[in-house]
Each structure stands twice: as C-alpha cells, then as structure tokens.
Write a protein that holds these residues in place. Structure first.
Motif, PDB file in Angstrom:
ATOM      1  N   LYS A 162      50.745  37.779  43.656  1.00  0.00           N
ATOM      2  CA  LYS A 162      49.302  37.512  43.709  1.00  0.00           C
ATOM      3  C   LYS A 162      48.946  36.738  44.987  1.00  0.00           C
ATOM      4  O   LYS A 162      49.625  35.783  45.353  1.00  0.00           O
ATOM      5  CB  LYS A 162      48.838  36.709  42.496  1.00  0.00           C
ATOM      6  CG  LYS A 162      49.155  37.366  41.168  1.00  0.00           C
ATOM      7  CD  LYS A 162      48.422  38.670  41.018  1.00  0.00           C
ATOM      8  CE  LYS A 162      48.751  39.279  39.663  1.00  0.00           C
ATOM      9  NZ  LYS A 162      48.432  40.667  39.583  1.00  0.00           N
ATOM     10  N   TYR A 163      47.894  37.198  45.622  1.00  0.00           N
ATOM     11  CA  TYR A 163      47.273  36.499  46.753  1.00  0.00           C
ATOM     12  C   TYR A 163      45.762  36.525  46.510  1.00  0.00           C
ATOM     13  O   TYR A 163      45.256  37.419  45.839  1.00  0.00           O
ATOM     14  CB  TYR A 163      47.577  37.191  48.083  1.00  0.00           C
ATOM     15  CG  TYR A 163      49.046  37.112  48.475  1.00  0.00           C
ATOM     16  CD1 TYR A 163      49.531  35.986  49.136  1.00  0.00           C
ATOM     17  CD2 TYR A 163      49.911  38.148  48.199  1.00  0.00           C
ATOM     18  CE1 TYR A 163      50.871  35.925  49.494  1.00  0.00           C
ATOM     19  CE2 TYR A 163      51.247  38.090  48.557  1.00  0.00           C
ATOM     20  CZ  TYR A 163      51.722  36.982  49.215  1.00  0.00           C
ATOM     21  OH  TYR A 163      53.042  36.900  49.568  1.00  0.00           O
ATOM     22  N   GLU A 164      45.082  35.591  47.086  1.00  0.00           N
ATOM     23  CA  GLU A 164      43.635  35.498  46.873  1.00  0.00           C
ATOM     24  C   GLU A 164      42.907  36.764  47.318  1.00  0.00           C
ATOM     25  O   GLU A 164      41.989  37.218  46.649  1.00  0.00           O
ATOM     26  CB  GLU A 164      43.080  34.284  47.628  1.00  0.00           C
ATOM     27  CG  GLU A 164      41.630  34.013  47.344  1.00  0.00           C
ATOM     28  CD  GLU A 164      41.133  32.741  48.021  1.00  0.00           C
ATOM     29  OE1 GLU A 164      39.913  32.551  48.044  1.00  0.00           O
ATOM     30  OE2 GLU A 164      41.965  31.944  48.534  1.00  0.00           O
ATOM     31  N   TYR A 165      43.327  37.365  48.412  1.00  0.00           N
ATOM     32  CA  TYR A 165      42.607  38.529  48.945  1.00  0.00           C
ATOM     33  C   TYR A 165      43.381  39.840  48.793  1.00  0.00           C
ATOM     34  O   TYR A 165      42.959  40.868  49.308  1.00  0.00           O
ATOM     35  CB  TYR A 165      42.257  38.308  50.418  1.00  0.00           C
ATOM     36  CG  TYR A 165      41.215  37.229  50.584  1.00  0.00           C
ATOM     37  CD1 TYR A 165      39.879  37.529  50.432  1.00  0.00           C
ATOM     38  CD2 TYR A 165      41.593  35.924  50.853  1.00  0.00           C
ATOM     39  CE1 TYR A 165      38.906  36.534  50.546  1.00  0.00           C
ATOM     40  CE2 TYR A 165      40.655  34.930  50.979  1.00  0.00           C
ATOM     41  CZ  TYR A 165      39.301  35.238  50.829  1.00  0.00           C
ATOM     42  OH  TYR A 165      38.367  34.261  50.946  1.00  0.00           O
ATOM     43  N   LYS A 166      44.442  39.828  48.023  1.00  0.00           N
ATOM     44  CA  LYS A 166      45.200  41.060  47.760  1.00  0.00           C
ATOM     45  C   LYS A 166      44.434  41.899  46.770  1.00  0.00           C
ATOM     46  O   LYS A 166      43.983  41.396  45.735  1.00  0.00           O
ATOM     47  CB  LYS A 166      46.598  40.714  47.225  1.00  0.00           C
ATOM     48  CG  LYS A 166      47.472  41.935  47.016  1.00  0.00           C
ATOM     49  CD  LYS A 166      48.874  41.517  46.577  1.00  0.00           C
ATOM     50  CE  LYS A 166      49.672  42.734  46.235  1.00  0.00           C
ATOM     51  NZ  LYS A 166      50.236  42.700  44.910  1.00  0.00           N
ATOM     52  N   THR A 167      44.274  43.183  47.068  1.00  0.00           N
ATOM     53  CA  THR A 167      43.417  44.044  46.243  1.00  0.00           C
ATOM     54  C   THR A 167      44.189  44.930  45.268  1.00  0.00           C
ATOM     55  O   THR A 167      43.554  45.636  44.487  1.00  0.00           O
ATOM     56  CB  THR A 167      42.547  44.944  47.141  1.00  0.00           C
ATOM     57  OG1 THR A 167      43.411  45.782  47.924  1.00  0.00           O
ATOM     58  CG2 THR A 167      41.651  44.115  48.032  1.00  0.00           C
ATOM     59  N   ASN A 168      45.489  44.942  45.294  1.00  0.00           N
ATOM     60  CA  ASN A 168      46.219  45.787  44.311  1.00  0.00           C
ATOM     61  C   ASN A 168      47.199  44.965  43.499  1.00  0.00           C
ATOM     62  O   ASN A 168      47.510  43.867  43.769  1.00  0.00           O
ATOM     63  CB  ASN A 168      46.933  46.941  45.000  1.00  0.00           C
ATOM     64  CG  ASN A 168      48.056  46.501  45.911  1.00  0.00           C
ATOM     65  OD1 ASN A 168      48.072  45.379  46.416  1.00  0.00           O
ATOM     66  ND2 ASN A 168      48.998  47.392  46.155  1.00  0.00           N
TER      67      ASN A 168
END
Length: 168
Positions: A162-168
């Motif tokens: 998980k990352y704040e701006y990860k979309t998948n």
C-alpha cells in the motif's frame, strides 16, 4: 544413464555461470555431462569430442566460452548436432564473446543465448529434446506453467503493498 546434453566450457572458471544450466537440466530430469575443453589449448580433444558426440548418443551440445569464444563454433564445425553457445562475461562485459559466437559463417550455425544465460541454454536444449520425447515435453510444460504461477503470485503480493497514491 546416457547423457542427452553435453555442457562444455573453455575452463572451470566458467562453472559458476554454467552451474545454472546443470541445475536446470537436473530439475527437468535430463541426463547430461559436463566437461572442460579448450578450442585453443586442447584443439585435438575438442575435435575428437565433436566428431564422436552423435555416436555417443548426445542430442544437443551447450558450449560456453569467453573472450575469443571460439569453442562453440569449433564444435559446430565438426558435428551435425545442434550447438547452443553461451557467451561468458569477461572482457567488454561479454560483448566480445557474444559477437564471436553469433558471427558464424554460413553452414555452421550456433544458437546463441544472452551473456551468462546458461539457464536459457538449458531450457532451449530441453525444448529441442521435447520435440521427440513426450515425457520431456510434459516436464517442460509443467516447468513453464510454474513460471506463470510465480508471476501471478508476484502480482498478488504487489497488490498487498500500500502507498498513498498507488492505484492498484
């Protein structure tokens, strides 16, 4: 057990690279042999090996060499068996060896894999053997299915990151 594949290297200093071919053939249950022969230091032994390879029951030869990399071509010149060349990284990051192996004259082909790509040489040899042996073909198909499963698992693992701006 009669070897189907012969792994030849210019010297035992190539063994750390060629060990990947040995492990791959072993995993796919392909009988093989491993020897050191030098196109420059033992030319008579190379010619004897190459001229007798087919009658010994060999089906494919994997030949590794660095620098001048004459070994695969010298072997190919004296046999009708397929020869797979493995350029070994040394001088010029292996580019010298790769070009020496690739640039064969008409009528003397050597299939060439990437620099230090011994595992791919083994897989290519197995693909050749699988053309006429259904049991080998099935083991190869199972191996390749396992590659697909590894990538699918990798994507599942990546989805968990998980990352704040990860979309998948």
């Amino acid at each position: 057990m009669t070897p189907l594949v012969s792994i030849i290297m210019g010297s035992t200093s190539d063994l750390p690279v060629m060990e990947k071919a040995c492990k791959q053939l072993d995993a796919l249950q392909i009988p093989f042999e491993v020897n050191a022969l030098s196109a420059h230091r033992t030319p008579e032994a190379v010619e004897q090996f190459a001229t007798q390879a087919k009658e010994r029951g060999l089906k494919v030869i994997i030949a590794a060499a660095g620098m001048a990399a004459a070994l695969p071509g010298v072997i190919a010149a004296s046999t009708t068996l397929p020869v797979i060349g493995v350029p070994i990284k040394g001088m010029l990051d292996g580019l010298d060896a790769m070009l020496s192996i690739i640039q064969m004259p008409p009528g003397i082909p050597v299939a060439t894999v990437g620099v230090n790509a011994a595992q791919n040489a083994a897989i290519l040899a197995v693909e050749m053997l699988a053309l006429t042996d259904e049991a080998i073909a099935q083991r190869l198909a199972d191996y390749k299915s396992g590659l697909k499963a590894k990538i699918e698992k990798a994507n599942q693992d990546l989805a968990e990151i998980k990352y704040e701006y990860k979309t998948n």
